[in-house]
Design an enzyme around this catalytic site. Sequence first.
Site, mmCIF file in Angstrom:
data_model
loop_
_atom_site.group_PDB
_atom_site.id
_atom_site.type_symbol
_atom_site.label_atom_id
_atom_site.label_comp_id
_atom_site.label_asym_id
_atom_site.label_seq_id
_atom_site.Cartn_x
_atom_site.Cartn_y
_atom_site.Cartn_z
ATOM 1 N N ASP A 140 0.823 -1.205 0.000
ATOM 2 C CA ASP A 140 0.000 0.000 0.000
ATOM 3 C C ASP A 140 0.868 1.270 0.000
ATOM 4 O OD1 ASP A 140 -2.514 1.222 -0.067
ATOM 5 O OD2 ASP A 140 -3.307 -0.047 1.527
ATOM 6 N N ASP A 195 -10.038 3.258 -3.783
ATOM 7 C CA ASP A 195 -10.691 2.018 -3.339
ATOM 8 C C ASP A 195 -12.095 1.876 -3.923
ATOM 9 O OD1 ASP A 195 -8.438 1.689 -1.837
ATOM 10 O OD2 ASP A 195 -9.427 1.876 0.106
#
Length: 389
Positions: A140, A195
């Site tokens: 990430d 997302d």
Amino acid sequence: MFFGENQSKQDSIFESLAATPPMGWNSWNKFGCDVNENLLKQMADAIANSGMKDAGYQYIVIDDCWQVGRDKDGNIIADPKAFPNGIKALADYIHSKGLKLGIYSCAGSLTCQGRPGSRGYQFQDARQYAKWGVDYLKYDWCSNEGQNAEAAYRTMSDALKACGRPIVFSICEWGESQPWKWAKGVGHLWRTTADIRDCYQCKFDWGGVGVLDIIDTLAELYLYAGPGHWNDAEMLEIGNGGMTKDEYITHFSMWAMLAAPLMAGNDLRSMDKDTKEILTNKEVIAVDQDSLGQQARRFMDMGDHEIWAKPLAKGEVAVCFLNRTDHEWQLDYNWKKDVMYFATDVNIHKNEYTIRDLWKHKDIGTTAANTKYNIPAHGVLMVQLNLKK
């Protein structure tokens, strides 16, 4: 062996991974931080027993919140309450099911949920993952502290190449630095958007996006996808309850057309019949996993209605008619009218093709006649053209 020869071998092994888009399950969409070893074992059991393994799903990926700190030597520590037997034991269990383990970390000093990231520990963490038996790393981009994305991800890529174990590398910096332009050879897949949210079309101030928004982002990125390097359209929301069945069918169909990784994100222990049928549709999955590795192109954009086409390895082509509207599309399509100029092996004017409906699992005609079909609101007709014998 000289250093250069060893590096070349490491690169070759790394680049041979993910010849088709990775398939598996990730914990985040359904469970967030509520992860533990029993949950992961149950998901592995569910994949092995539900028909998903047989359909091609293989990775069980623990997302954020598995880690709590580092020991005196700097080694990353799994939460002893959630993972009392450690990650190695969990990997052994998952491997015993014929599946593979994925894990999560972050290029920053902290993960998105404030757990310890990998900045400054990349090679040490990669060696630890290899020792545990990890097969996949999602990496990430929170707490990145102004790092250059390409440099940060190259560092972890080098660490994985040197760790002694083949590990698929999933780059998750949300498309902010256009990784499709630099990440081939660095990672095997890269996120292209913020997302995903469990909705057909929606935007949020804090960054979530819906299925249509992701499709539109990927539409022009087809040149960057291929074996070993994929545009990641984000994890699947199928089965989480936020969309209709037709919308979930669209979600799955278009991910397959886009040659995107297929990472389920639902509770596999309690799938209803529709969810299971969508996630295990082998004919649609075969389009996603086609060895040619081409991403579909939106070759006709009529605003509310679109036609996408994806060339396949055996001279066939998958075609998806996408209805973006709230109303039924009464399709009456003349196959001779439009030329798929990029599908070089397909010549509808010269040859006749059988039209296979990949959701009804039956042939519905040939290209010699118009295809008439009522496509539901937010739905698709997904077919494969096979040369008529």
